[in-house]
Design a protein around this motif. Structure first.
Motif, PDB file in Angstrom:
ATOM      1  N   ARG A  48       0.822  -1.215   0.000  1.00  0.00           N
ATOM      2  CA  ARG A  48       0.000   0.000   0.000  1.00  0.00           C
ATOM      3  C   ARG A  48       0.851   1.258   0.000  1.00  0.00           C
ATOM      4  N   ASN A  52      -2.215   3.756  -4.423  1.00  0.00           N
ATOM      5  CA  ASN A  52      -3.574   3.250  -4.287  1.00  0.00           C
ATOM      6  C   ASN A  52      -3.778   2.015  -5.169  1.00  0.00           C
ATOM      7  N   SER A  53      -4.964   1.448  -5.129  1.00  0.00           N
ATOM      8  CA  SER A  53      -5.201   0.191  -5.834  1.00  0.00           C
ATOM      9  C   SER A  53      -5.045   0.342  -7.342  1.00  0.00           C
ATOM     10  N   ARG A  56      -1.288   0.119  -7.988  1.00  0.00           N
ATOM     11  CA  ARG A  56      -0.782  -1.241  -7.741  1.00  0.00           C
ATOM     12  C   ARG A  56      -1.212  -2.192  -8.849  1.00  0.00           C
TER      13      ARG A  56
END
Length: 115
Positions: A48, A52-53, A56
């Protein structure tokens, strides 16, 4: 792509971290372990802290594409885990490919293109 050869279980990742060898560049870290299955599997990890997602998952998609690109010139039978470093966010795709190839060479699993 159907049935992408990947590591999914935590135990698989832990085995590679514990028993595999690791090499690093400023943008990525590569862990490699012989899996005795005759095919390569890829695992991608980005914490993390990386972002943020969206960031990633973008990294994971880029690494899967790099893995596919080098699949034909990589020796078979290895579990490969790629860990993202913060610098990976800011480098081009070609630089990411260069780092991946450099790590394959240092792990001695890159075949000559003539083989």
């Amino acid at each position: 792509m159907k049935n992408f050869p990947s590591l999914k279980k935590n135990n698989d990742f832990r085995a590679v971290y514990k028993s595999g060898s690791s090499k690093a560049t400023p943008s990525i870290v590569m862990y490699v372990l012989n899996n005795k299955e005759g095919k390569n599997r890829l695992g991608v990890s980005a914490s993390r802290k990386y972002g943020n997602s969206v960031e990633r998952h973008r990294f994971a998609r880029r690494m899967r594409e790099v893995f596919r690109y080098y699949q034909d010139v990589t020796k078979q039978g290895y579990d490969i885990v790629i860990v993202a470093r913060n610098k990976a966010k800011h480098i081009s795709f070609s630089s990411l490919c260069g780092d991946y190839e450099k790590l394959l060479l240092s792990h001695n699993i890159l075949m000559d293109r003539s083989e």
